[in-house]
Design a protein around this motif. Structure first.
Motif, short mmCIF file in Angstrom:
data_model
loop_
_atom_site.label_atom_id
_atom_site.label_comp_id
_atom_site.label_asym_id
_atom_site.label_seq_id
_atom_site.Cartn_x
_atom_site.Cartn_y
_atom_site.Cartn_z
N LEU A 2 25.68 6.43 6.57
CA LEU A 2 24.73 5.33 6.54
C LEU A 2 24.44 4.87 7.95
N LEU A 108 21.16 -0.09 5.31
CA LEU A 108 20.68 0.26 3.98
C LEU A 108 19.18 0.50 3.97
N ILE A 153 25.79 -1.41 -2.47
CA ILE A 153 25.55 -0.14 -3.15
C ILE A 153 25.60 -0.32 -4.66
N PHE A 161 24.15 6.88 -3.33
CA PHE A 161 24.70 6.78 -1.98
C PHE A 161 25.94 7.64 -1.84
#
Length: 236
Positions: A2, A108, A153, A161
């Motif tokens: 990420l 994100l 998430i 993810f």
């Protein structure tokens, strides 16, 4: 893996040059727009007994986001503006909400990111970043980011993810893999992947599915960190 928008955070002093005032702008606009830049936050730790006895020479204005250094020789005080200033009474939660949460939000959204703690030995970097603490109140940025990441998430039902963790120590331009036994994966090299990203060759990368798994790797890796004693800190 990420990624988030760039942010640098200092636990020591800030630049003496006045920074453009973008503090009222939403983080997302800064991440994707023309004002994207490194952000500097300053945190002043509580004084030690001797420091308190000698007199505090640092003043923090959290509203104006400035740190003022008072000169003992009565010369003109020096004022350092930054993007945010935390005084000695600031909580770990306040630091996370101001520094950690915005970069996680941008992670994100697909941006690269970095939180850099800069300061001399004993200035509070480890406490602010890495402290796992006896209680949740004492937790630093890393455990808070781990918990907030997996909570975010869990709320996104439209996406899938995968969170992978690598952990390095970089000292004198040498990269060591902390997720391997000490000495087993040292002096790693950087390489450019086919997609153009920069990666650490032969580095360990482990998938995690919860904050507990992430922190287990984190705590395991910390045991492999090599420390060197300094005159101010025996475990620097």
């Amino acid at each position: 893996t990420l990624r988030a928008a760039p942010l640098a955070w200092t636990s020591s002093g800030a630049s003496g040059h006045r920074l453009p005032d973008h503090r009222s702008e939403p983080w997302g606009q800064m991440a994707g727009g023309k004002n994207n830049r490194v952000l500097v936050y300053t945190r002043i730790r509580p004084p030690k007994d001797k420091e308190a006895k000698d007199g505090i020479a640092v003043a923090v204005d959290e509203f104006a986001s400035t740190v003022t250094l008072e000169d003992r020789n009565d010369r003109e005080p020096r004022v350092f503006p930054c993007d945010g200033a935390f005084g000695p009474d600031a909580s770990q939660d306040q630091v996370f909400e101001r520094v950690g949460q915005p970069i996680l939000d941008s992670v994100l959204d697909g941006y690269n990111g970095c939180v850099l703690a800069y300061g001399q030995t004993g200035s509070g970097k480890t406490h602010s970043l890495l402290n796992t603490g006896g209680t949740a109140v004492d937790a630093g940025l890393v455990p808070r980011l781990a918990a907030a990441l997996f909570f975010a998430i869990s709320q996104d039902v439209r996406s899938v993810f995968v969170v992978r963790v690598s952990f390095y120590q970089i000292y004198n331009e040498q990269i060591d893999d902390l997720l391997k036994p000490h000495g087993a994966n040292t002096n790693l090299k950087l390489k450019t992947s086919p997609t153009g990203s920069v990666e650490v060759e032969s580095a360990t990368s482990k998938a995690v599915a919860s904050p507990a798994e992430l922190m287990e790797l984190f705590n395991s890796g910390r045991k492999n960190i090599v420390y060197a004693e300094t005159r101010m800190n025996k475990a620097s």
